[in-house]
Design a protein around this motif. Structure first.
Motif, PDB file in Angstrom:
ATOM      1  N   CYS A 199      92.100  45.120 114.538  1.00 51.10           N
ATOM      2  CA  CYS A 199      91.669  45.817 113.370  1.00 51.10           C
ATOM      3  C   CYS A 199      91.002  47.097 113.680  1.00 51.10           C
ATOM      4  N   ASP A 200      89.996  46.897 114.795  1.00 57.68           N
ATOM      5  CA  ASP A 200      89.324  48.117 115.263  1.00 57.68           C
ATOM      6  C   ASP A 200      89.154  47.930 116.903  1.00 57.68           C
ATOM      7  N   ASP A 226      88.300  50.098 119.178  1.00 55.84           N
ATOM      8  CA  ASP A 226      87.295  50.451 119.957  1.00 55.84           C
ATOM      9  C   ASP A 226      86.124  49.813 119.645  1.00 55.84           C
ATOM     10  N   LYS A 281      90.156  49.490 105.620  1.00 54.57           N
ATOM     11  CA  LYS A 281      89.533  50.350 106.456  1.00 54.57           C
ATOM     12  C   LYS A 281      89.639  50.308 107.936  1.00 54.57           C
ATOM     13  N   CYS A 282      90.649  49.385 108.476  1.00 56.06           N
ATOM     14  CA  CYS A 282      91.015  49.336 109.864  1.00 56.06           C
ATOM     15  C   CYS A 282      91.297  50.499 110.322  1.00 56.06           C
ATOM     16  N   PRO A 283      90.308  51.151 111.485  1.00 54.16           N
ATOM     17  CA  PRO A 283      90.874  52.457 112.000  1.00 54.16           C
ATOM     18  C   PRO A 283      92.152  52.395 112.798  1.00 54.16           C
ATOM     19  N   SER A 284      92.543  51.219 113.165  1.00 55.25           N
ATOM     20  CA  SER A 284      94.075  50.994 113.680  1.00 55.25           C
ATOM     21  C   SER A 284      95.348  51.309 112.711  1.00 55.25           C
TER      22      SER A 284
END
Length: 455
Positions: free
Chosen positions: A295-296, A298, A307-310
Protein backbone atom coordinates in the motif's frame (compact mmCIF):
# COMPACT_ATOMS: atom_id res chain seq x y z
CA UNK A 1 8.77 -6.77 11.45
CA UNK A 2 10.31 -9.47 9.39
CA UNK A 3 9.81 -13.03 10.60
CA UNK A 4 12.59 -13.79 13.07
CA UNK A 5 14.60 -16.93 12.60
CA UNK A 6 16.99 -18.23 15.20
CA UNK A 7 20.39 -18.63 13.57
CA UNK A 8 22.69 -17.92 16.52
CA UNK A 9 24.86 -20.74 17.80
CA UNK A 10 24.23 -21.98 21.32
CA UNK A 11 27.97 -22.19 21.85
CA UNK A 12 28.33 -18.48 21.19
CA UNK A 13 25.32 -17.20 23.07
CA UNK A 14 26.09 -19.33 26.11
CA UNK A 15 29.30 -17.31 26.55
CA UNK A 16 27.41 -14.06 26.82
CA UNK A 17 24.47 -15.33 28.86
CA UNK A 18 26.24 -14.91 32.18
CA UNK A 19 27.22 -11.32 31.43
CA UNK A 20 23.72 -9.96 30.80
CA UNK A 21 23.08 -6.93 32.95
CA UNK A 22 19.47 -7.73 33.77
CA UNK A 23 18.90 -9.18 37.20
CA UNK A 24 18.19 -12.91 37.35
CA UNK A 25 15.04 -14.26 38.90
CA UNK A 26 17.05 -15.98 41.61
CA UNK A 27 18.46 -12.70 42.91
CA UNK A 28 14.94 -11.26 43.11
CA UNK A 29 13.38 -14.19 44.99
CA UNK A 30 13.03 -12.31 48.27
CA UNK A 31 10.84 -9.61 46.76
CA UNK A 32 7.79 -9.50 44.53
CA UNK A 33 9.91 -8.44 41.58
CA UNK A 34 9.37 -10.14 38.24
CA UNK A 35 12.04 -9.81 35.56
CA UNK A 36 10.84 -9.74 31.96
CA UNK A 37 13.13 -9.93 28.93
CA UNK A 38 11.83 -9.10 25.48
CA UNK A 39 13.29 -8.41 22.04
CA UNK A 40 11.36 -5.15 21.74
CA UNK A 41 12.85 -1.73 21.14
CA UNK A 42 11.66 1.82 20.51
CA UNK A 43 7.92 2.35 20.24
CA UNK A 44 7.13 -1.34 20.69
CA UNK A 45 9.04 -1.44 23.96
CA UNK A 46 7.10 1.65 25.08
CA UNK A 47 3.79 -0.14 24.39
CA UNK A 48 5.05 -3.22 26.23
CA UNK A 49 6.21 -1.23 29.24
CA UNK A 50 2.92 0.68 29.40
CA UNK A 51 1.11 -2.64 29.71
CA UNK A 52 3.53 -3.71 32.43
CA UNK A 53 2.81 -0.48 34.28
CA UNK A 54 -0.90 -1.28 34.18
CA UNK A 55 -0.19 -4.68 35.72
CA UNK A 56 1.85 -3.10 38.51
CA UNK A 57 -0.93 -0.59 39.22
CA UNK A 58 -3.51 -3.37 39.43
CA UNK A 59 -1.27 -5.42 41.77
CA UNK A 60 0.13 -3.23 44.60
CA UNK A 61 3.48 -4.48 45.85
CA UNK A 62 4.35 -6.16 42.54
CA UNK A 63 7.36 -4.72 40.73
CA UNK A 64 8.36 -5.64 37.18
CA UNK A 65 11.82 -5.10 35.71
CA UNK A 66 11.50 -4.92 31.93
CA UNK A 67 14.61 -5.33 29.76
CA UNK A 68 14.28 -4.91 26.01
CA UNK A 69 16.50 -5.76 23.05
CA UNK A 70 17.18 -9.29 24.33
CA UNK A 71 16.84 -11.80 21.53
CA UNK A 72 15.58 -15.36 21.86
CA UNK A 73 18.99 -17.00 21.71
CA UNK A 74 20.32 -14.98 24.63
CA UNK A 75 17.19 -15.63 26.67
CA UNK A 76 17.32 -19.36 26.06
CA UNK A 77 21.03 -19.63 26.83
CA UNK A 78 20.67 -17.57 30.02
CA UNK A 79 17.73 -19.67 31.23
CA UNK A 80 19.63 -22.90 30.69
CA UNK A 81 22.66 -21.39 32.45
CA UNK A 82 20.56 -20.47 35.50
CA UNK A 83 20.82 -16.72 34.92
CA UNK A 84 17.59 -16.13 33.09
CA UNK A 85 14.61 -13.88 33.70
CA UNK A 86 11.25 -14.91 35.11
CA UNK A 87 9.59 -14.32 31.73
CA UNK A 88 10.97 -14.22 28.19
CA UNK A 89 9.55 -13.86 24.70
CA UNK A 90 9.95 -15.98 21.57
CA UNK A 91 9.37 -14.26 18.23
CA UNK A 92 7.48 -16.62 15.96
CA UNK A 93 5.96 -20.02 16.45
CA UNK A 94 8.75 -22.08 14.95
CA UNK A 95 11.06 -21.63 17.94
CA UNK A 96 8.57 -22.82 20.56
CA UNK A 97 9.97 -26.34 20.38
CA UNK A 98 13.26 -25.16 21.81
CA UNK A 99 11.71 -23.43 24.79
CA UNK A 100 9.26 -26.25 25.51
CA UNK A 101 11.38 -29.20 24.43
CA UNK A 102 14.43 -28.21 26.45
CA UNK A 103 12.30 -27.45 29.50
CA UNK A 104 13.48 -23.84 29.48
CA UNK A 105 9.88 -22.76 29.98
CA UNK A 106 7.74 -24.31 32.67
CA UNK A 107 4.50 -26.18 32.06
CA UNK A 108 1.56 -23.84 32.49
CA UNK A 109 -1.27 -26.38 32.69
CA UNK A 110 -1.76 -26.09 36.46
CA UNK A 111 -1.63 -22.30 36.42
CA UNK A 112 -4.08 -22.09 33.51
CA UNK A 113 -6.52 -24.40 35.30
CA UNK A 114 -6.06 -22.70 38.68
CA UNK A 115 -8.21 -20.08 40.45
CA UNK A 116 -6.42 -17.27 38.60
CA UNK A 117 -6.34 -19.22 35.37
CA UNK A 118 -7.53 -18.65 31.81
CA UNK A 119 -10.26 -20.26 29.75
CA UNK A 120 -8.05 -20.61 26.69
CA UNK A 121 -10.70 -21.36 24.08
CA UNK A 122 -12.91 -18.50 25.30
CA UNK A 123 -10.00 -16.04 25.36
CA UNK A 124 -7.83 -16.77 22.31
CA UNK A 125 -8.55 -17.75 18.71
CA UNK A 126 -8.19 -21.41 17.70
CA UNK A 127 -4.78 -20.95 16.07
CA UNK A 128 -3.39 -19.30 19.19
CA UNK A 129 -4.76 -21.99 21.50
CA UNK A 130 -3.08 -24.70 19.43
CA UNK A 131 0.16 -22.83 18.79
CA UNK A 132 1.24 -22.54 22.44
CA UNK A 133 1.63 -26.31 22.80
CA UNK A 134 4.71 -28.38 21.96
CA UNK A 135 5.06 -32.10 22.58
CA UNK A 136 1.64 -32.05 24.29
CA UNK A 137 2.98 -29.49 26.77
CA UNK A 138 1.48 -26.00 27.04
CA UNK A 139 4.44 -23.95 28.12
CA UNK A 140 3.49 -20.59 26.64
CA UNK A 141 0.81 -17.96 26.25
CA UNK A 142 0.32 -16.35 22.81
CA UNK A 143 0.93 -12.73 21.93
CA UNK A 144 0.25 -11.01 18.60
CA UNK A 145 -0.48 -13.03 15.46
CA UNK A 146 1.54 -13.36 12.27
CA UNK A 147 -0.78 -14.14 9.36
CA UNK A 148 0.14 -15.56 5.98
CA UNK A 149 -2.54 -15.03 3.37
CA UNK A 150 -3.19 -14.90 -0.38
CA UNK A 151 -2.64 -11.56 -2.15
CA UNK A 152 -4.06 -10.82 -5.59
CA UNK A 153 -3.94 -7.91 -8.02
CA UNK A 154 -7.58 -6.98 -8.65
CA UNK A 155 -6.87 -5.08 -11.85
CA UNK A 156 -4.88 -7.88 -13.46
CA UNK A 157 -7.51 -10.45 -12.52
CA UNK A 158 -10.29 -8.25 -13.87
CA UNK A 159 -8.40 -7.73 -17.14
CA UNK A 160 -8.24 -11.52 -17.48
CA UNK A 161 -11.97 -11.78 -16.81
CA UNK A 162 -11.91 -12.82 -13.16
CA UNK A 163 -14.04 -10.97 -10.60
CA UNK A 164 -12.98 -13.01 -7.54
CA UNK A 165 -9.76 -14.61 -6.33
CA UNK A 166 -9.33 -18.36 -6.91
CA UNK A 167 -10.77 -20.52 -4.14
CA UNK A 168 -9.39 -23.90 -5.21
CA UNK A 169 -6.02 -25.16 -6.36
CA UNK A 170 -7.62 -26.10 -9.69
CA UNK A 171 -8.86 -22.54 -10.12
CA UNK A 172 -5.45 -21.20 -9.14
CA UNK A 173 -3.88 -23.20 -11.96
CA UNK A 174 -6.53 -22.09 -14.46
CA UNK A 175 -6.21 -18.43 -13.44
CA UNK A 176 -2.43 -18.63 -13.75
CA UNK A 177 -2.60 -20.12 -17.22
CA UNK A 178 -4.61 -17.12 -18.38
CA UNK A 179 -2.58 -14.53 -16.48
CA UNK A 180 0.87 -15.80 -17.47
CA UNK A 181 2.42 -14.20 -20.54
CA UNK A 182 5.63 -14.84 -22.46
CA UNK A 183 8.15 -12.70 -24.30
CA UNK A 184 8.90 -13.24 -27.97
CA UNK A 185 11.96 -15.32 -27.03
CA UNK A 186 9.80 -17.68 -24.96
CA UNK A 187 10.87 -16.38 -21.57
CA UNK A 188 8.25 -15.57 -18.93
CA UNK A 189 7.08 -11.96 -19.04
CA UNK A 190 4.44 -12.01 -16.30
CA UNK A 191 3.31 -14.85 -14.07
CA UNK A 192 -0.06 -15.60 -12.57
CA UNK A 193 1.28 -17.38 -9.50
CA UNK A 194 4.51 -19.11 -8.53
CA UNK A 195 4.41 -22.17 -6.23
CA UNK A 196 8.17 -21.96 -6.01
CA UNK A 197 10.53 -22.36 -3.04
CA UNK A 198 12.76 -19.32 -2.89
CA UNK A 199 10.53 -16.83 -4.67
CA UNK A 200 10.41 -14.32 -1.83
CA UNK A 201 8.55 -16.44 0.79
CA UNK A 202 10.92 -16.30 3.82
CA UNK A 203 11.66 -20.03 3.35
CA UNK A 204 8.05 -20.84 4.19
CA UNK A 205 6.72 -21.73 0.72
CA UNK A 206 6.54 -25.45 1.53
CA UNK A 207 4.54 -24.73 4.69
CA UNK A 208 2.03 -22.70 2.69
CA UNK A 209 1.80 -25.40 0.03
CA UNK A 210 0.97 -27.97 2.68
CA UNK A 211 -1.68 -25.70 4.20
CA UNK A 212 -3.55 -25.54 0.88
CA UNK A 213 -3.87 -29.33 0.88
CA UNK A 214 -4.46 -29.74 4.62
CA UNK A 215 -1.29 -31.80 5.02
CA UNK A 216 -0.28 -32.71 8.58
CA UNK A 217 3.24 -32.37 9.92
CA UNK A 218 2.90 -35.02 12.61
CA UNK A 219 0.54 -37.97 12.93
CA UNK A 220 -1.54 -39.34 15.79
CA UNK A 221 1.47 -41.35 16.94
CA UNK A 222 3.46 -38.07 17.01
CA UNK A 223 5.79 -39.31 14.28
CA UNK A 224 6.54 -37.04 11.31
CA UNK A 225 3.70 -37.43 8.81
CA UNK A 226 5.41 -36.41 5.57
CA UNK A 227 5.21 -39.99 4.31
CA UNK A 228 2.10 -41.23 6.13
CA UNK A 229 -0.16 -38.34 5.11
CA UNK A 230 -0.84 -38.74 1.35
CA UNK A 231 -1.73 -35.06 1.09
CA UNK A 232 1.96 -34.18 1.03
CA UNK A 233 2.48 -36.28 -2.09
CA UNK A 234 -0.62 -34.69 -3.63
CA UNK A 235 0.66 -31.22 -2.82
CA UNK A 236 4.05 -31.75 -4.41
CA UNK A 237 2.52 -33.53 -7.39
CA UNK A 238 0.24 -30.55 -7.89
CA UNK A 239 3.25 -28.22 -7.79
CA UNK A 240 5.00 -30.34 -10.44
CA UNK A 241 1.93 -30.32 -12.70
CA UNK A 242 1.43 -26.58 -12.17
CA UNK A 243 4.97 -25.80 -13.34
CA UNK A 244 4.54 -28.03 -16.38
CA UNK A 245 1.11 -26.79 -17.46
CA UNK A 246 1.42 -23.07 -16.68
CA UNK A 247 5.01 -22.40 -17.66
CA UNK A 248 6.19 -25.31 -19.77
CA UNK A 249 3.30 -26.01 -22.13
CA UNK A 250 2.98 -29.43 -20.51
CA UNK A 251 6.75 -29.96 -20.21
CA UNK A 252 7.99 -29.81 -16.61
CA UNK A 253 11.70 -29.46 -17.45
CA UNK A 254 10.97 -26.53 -19.74
CA UNK A 255 8.75 -24.82 -17.18
CA UNK A 256 11.25 -25.32 -14.39
CA UNK A 257 14.12 -23.83 -16.37
CA UNK A 258 12.03 -20.83 -17.39
CA UNK A 259 11.05 -20.24 -13.77
CA UNK A 260 14.66 -20.36 -12.60
CA UNK A 261 15.42 -17.43 -14.91
CA UNK A 262 12.23 -15.58 -14.01
CA UNK A 263 12.87 -15.87 -10.26
CA UNK A 264 16.51 -14.83 -10.65
CA UNK A 265 15.34 -11.55 -12.22
CA UNK A 266 12.76 -10.71 -9.54
CA UNK A 267 12.56 -7.24 -8.06
CA UNK A 268 13.70 -6.33 -4.57
CA UNK A 269 11.70 -7.58 -1.62
CA UNK A 270 11.37 -4.39 0.39
CA UNK A 271 10.16 -1.66 -1.91
CA UNK A 272 8.26 -0.52 -4.97
CA UNK A 273 10.19 -2.80 -7.34
CA UNK A 274 8.74 -5.92 -5.69
CA UNK A 275 7.24 -8.14 -8.41
CA UNK A 276 3.74 -7.92 -6.95
CA UNK A 277 3.87 -4.12 -7.05
CA UNK A 278 5.19 -3.94 -10.61
CA UNK A 279 2.63 -6.44 -11.91
CA UNK A 280 5.24 -9.02 -12.76
CA UNK A 281 3.25 -11.52 -10.68
CA UNK A 282 -0.52 -11.29 -10.19
CA UNK A 283 -1.04 -13.50 -7.13
CA UNK A 284 1.16 -14.63 -4.26
CA UNK A 285 1.37 -15.96 -0.76
CA UNK A 286 2.59 -13.37 1.75
CA UNK A 287 2.58 -12.08 5.32
CA UNK A 288 0.09 -9.65 6.84
CA UNK A 289 2.83 -7.12 7.43
CA UNK A 290 3.63 -6.97 3.71
CA UNK A 291 0.20 -5.43 3.06
CA UNK A 292 1.26 -2.00 4.37
CA UNK A 293 4.31 -2.11 2.09
CA UNK A 294 2.20 -2.94 -0.96
CA UNK A 295 0.00 0.00 0.00
CA UNK A 296 2.79 2.40 0.94
CA UNK A 297 6.27 1.12 -0.03
CA UNK A 298 8.03 4.14 1.45
CA UNK A 299 6.27 4.45 4.80
CA UNK A 300 4.62 1.04 5.37
CA UNK A 301 1.66 2.98 6.80
CA UNK A 302 -1.69 1.43 7.68
CA UNK A 303 -3.58 3.73 5.33
CA UNK A 304 -6.87 3.41 3.51
CA UNK A 305 -6.58 1.67 0.14
CA UNK A 306 -8.08 4.68 -1.66
CA UNK A 307 -5.14 6.71 -0.44
CA UNK A 308 -2.42 4.17 -1.12
CA UNK A 309 0.55 6.06 -2.57
CA UNK A 310 1.43 2.98 -4.63
CA UNK A 311 -2.03 2.96 -6.30
CA UNK A 312 -1.83 -0.84 -6.32
CA UNK A 313 -5.37 -2.22 -6.35
CA UNK A 314 -4.92 -5.45 -4.42
CA UNK A 315 -7.02 -7.77 -2.33
CA UNK A 316 -6.37 -10.31 0.41
CA UNK A 317 -8.04 -13.70 0.81
CA UNK A 318 -7.54 -17.11 2.35
CA UNK A 319 -5.36 -19.64 0.59
CA UNK A 320 -6.89 -21.54 -2.33
CA UNK A 321 -7.44 -25.12 -1.20
CA UNK A 322 -7.57 -28.58 -2.73
CA UNK A 323 -10.94 -30.26 -3.36
CA UNK A 324 -10.64 -32.55 -0.33
CA UNK A 325 -9.68 -29.56 1.84
CA UNK A 326 -12.58 -27.33 0.77
CA UNK A 327 -13.78 -26.79 4.36
CA UNK A 328 -10.55 -24.90 5.04
CA UNK A 329 -11.16 -22.17 2.48
CA UNK A 330 -10.81 -18.77 4.10
CA UNK A 331 -7.93 -19.91 6.28
CA UNK A 332 -4.21 -19.32 6.13
CA UNK A 333 -1.09 -20.02 8.12
CA UNK A 334 -1.32 -18.17 11.44
CA UNK A 335 1.38 -18.22 14.10
CA UNK A 336 2.00 -16.18 17.22
CA UNK A 337 4.70 -14.60 19.26
CA UNK A 338 4.98 -16.61 22.47
CA UNK A 339 6.07 -15.98 26.06
CA UNK A 340 6.71 -18.27 28.97
CA UNK A 341 7.96 -18.58 32.54
CA UNK A 342 11.56 -19.72 32.97
CA UNK A 343 12.32 -22.99 34.71
CA UNK A 344 14.56 -21.12 37.17
CA UNK A 345 11.95 -18.61 38.31
CA UNK A 346 11.64 -18.43 42.09
CA UNK A 347 8.57 -16.23 41.89
CA UNK A 348 6.20 -18.23 39.70
CA UNK A 349 3.04 -16.91 41.35
CA UNK A 350 3.79 -13.29 40.47
CA UNK A 351 5.33 -14.26 37.14
CA UNK A 352 2.00 -15.83 36.21
CA UNK A 353 0.17 -12.61 37.12
CA UNK A 354 2.44 -10.71 34.74
CA UNK A 355 2.33 -13.34 31.99
CA UNK A 356 -1.46 -13.53 32.08
CA UNK A 357 -1.76 -9.75 32.27
CA UNK A 358 0.38 -9.21 29.18
CA UNK A 359 -1.38 -11.94 27.19
CA UNK A 360 -4.88 -10.64 27.92
CA UNK A 361 -4.31 -6.88 27.86
CA UNK A 362 -6.70 -5.71 25.14
CA UNK A 363 -5.28 -2.17 25.19
CA UNK A 364 -1.78 -3.53 24.47
CA UNK A 365 -3.08 -5.77 21.71
CA UNK A 366 -5.06 -3.01 19.98
CA UNK A 367 -2.15 -0.56 20.17
CA UNK A 368 0.29 -3.21 18.92
CA UNK A 369 -1.93 -3.97 15.96
CA UNK A 370 -2.28 -0.27 15.12
CA UNK A 371 1.48 0.23 15.23
CA UNK A 372 2.63 -2.99 13.56
CA UNK A 373 -0.27 -4.47 11.62
CA UNK A 374 -0.09 -7.59 13.81
CA UNK A 375 -3.58 -8.84 14.73
CA UNK A 376 -4.29 -9.83 18.29
CA UNK A 377 -4.67 -13.47 19.29
CA UNK A 378 -7.51 -12.44 21.61
CA UNK A 379 -11.15 -12.94 20.70
CA UNK A 380 -12.28 -9.75 22.46
CA UNK A 381 -13.33 -6.96 20.10
CA UNK A 382 -11.51 -4.47 22.30
CA UNK A 383 -8.22 -6.09 21.25
CA UNK A 384 -8.66 -4.69 17.73
CA UNK A 385 -7.98 -1.10 16.71
CA UNK A 386 -11.05 1.15 16.72
CA UNK A 387 -10.59 1.69 12.98
CA UNK A 388 -8.95 -0.43 10.30
CA UNK A 389 -8.28 0.09 6.62
CA UNK A 390 -10.87 -1.74 4.52
CA UNK A 391 -8.23 -3.60 2.54
CA UNK A 392 -6.82 -5.06 5.77
CA UNK A 393 -10.09 -6.49 7.14
CA UNK A 394 -9.67 -9.95 5.48
CA UNK A 395 -6.60 -10.45 7.65
CA UNK A 396 -8.86 -10.51 10.71
CA UNK A 397 -11.16 -13.04 9.06
CA UNK A 398 -8.20 -15.31 8.32
CA UNK A 399 -6.84 -14.88 11.85
CA UNK A 400 -10.14 -15.95 13.40
CA UNK A 401 -10.87 -18.77 10.93
CA UNK A 402 -10.93 -22.05 12.94
CA UNK A 403 -8.98 -23.80 10.19
CA UNK A 404 -6.13 -21.31 10.27
CA UNK A 405 -3.12 -22.73 12.06
CA UNK A 406 0.60 -23.09 12.37
CA UNK A 407 1.88 -26.60 12.10
CA UNK A 408 2.46 -28.69 15.24
CA UNK A 409 5.84 -27.71 16.71
CA UNK A 410 8.37 -30.14 18.15
CA UNK A 411 11.90 -29.67 19.41
CA UNK A 412 13.87 -29.94 16.19
CA UNK A 413 16.32 -27.18 17.07
CA UNK A 414 16.15 -24.28 14.61
CA UNK A 415 12.75 -25.60 13.41
CA UNK A 416 14.75 -27.89 11.15
CA UNK A 417 11.68 -29.69 9.82
CA UNK A 418 10.70 -26.43 8.11
CA UNK A 419 14.07 -25.88 6.44
CA UNK A 420 14.37 -29.54 5.48
CA UNK A 421 10.94 -29.53 3.83
CA UNK A 422 11.79 -26.28 2.06
CA UNK A 423 15.00 -27.82 0.74
CA UNK A 424 13.05 -30.81 -0.55
CA UNK A 425 10.61 -28.52 -2.33
CA UNK A 426 13.52 -26.68 -3.97
CA UNK A 427 15.10 -29.93 -5.08
CA UNK A 428 11.78 -31.25 -6.42
CA UNK A 429 10.95 -28.13 -8.42
CA UNK A 430 14.44 -28.13 -9.94
CA UNK A 431 14.03 -31.72 -11.13
CA UNK A 432 16.79 -32.99 -8.85
CA UNK A 433 14.45 -35.25 -6.87
CA UNK A 434 12.86 -37.95 -9.00
CA UNK A 435 10.66 -39.83 -6.51
CA UNK A 436 8.72 -37.54 -4.19
CA UNK A 437 7.21 -40.38 -2.14
CA UNK A 438 10.62 -41.81 -1.36
CA UNK A 439 12.01 -38.36 -0.59
CA UNK A 440 9.14 -37.58 1.80
CA UNK A 441 9.70 -40.92 3.54
CA UNK A 442 13.40 -40.10 4.00
CA UNK A 443 12.47 -36.67 5.35
CA UNK A 444 10.07 -38.16 7.89
CA UNK A 445 12.75 -40.53 9.18
CA UNK A 446 15.28 -37.72 9.55
CA UNK A 447 12.83 -35.49 11.41
CA UNK A 448 11.91 -38.33 13.78
CA UNK A 449 15.59 -38.93 14.49
CA UNK A 450 16.14 -35.25 15.31
CA UNK A 451 13.13 -35.18 17.66
CA UNK A 452 14.35 -38.30 19.49
CA UNK A 453 17.85 -36.88 19.79
CA UNK A 454 16.61 -33.56 21.21
CA UNK A 455 14.19 -34.98 23.78
Amino acid sequence: MMKKRLFASFAVVAMVAGSLVAASSASQAASRTVVVWSPYQGGNLDLWNAAIKRIETANPGLSVTSVGNIDMAKSLAAINAGNGPDISVSNGNGNLGWFCGTGAWQKLNTLIAGPNGINMSATFNAAAVASSISNHVRCALPLYSEVFAFYFNKDLLAKAGFTNPPKTTNELLAYSQKLTTFNSDGSIKTAGFLPWAGYYGYDMDSMWLGQMFGAKWYGGNQAAAFASDPRWTKAFTWQHDFIAKVFGGGNFDKGSKLLVKFVAARGGEWGADHDFMTGRVAMKWDANWMGPMFCDPDGWAMVDLAKCPSKLNFGIAGFPVSAENSAAYGSGVVGQGQMGISKGSKNVKDAWIVLKGLATDTKLNAAWDSANGSPSSLLAKAARPSTSADWYLPIYDITSNPKSAYHVVKNTGEHLEESMLQNLMASWQAGDTANIKSALSDLAKKVDQIVVRNN
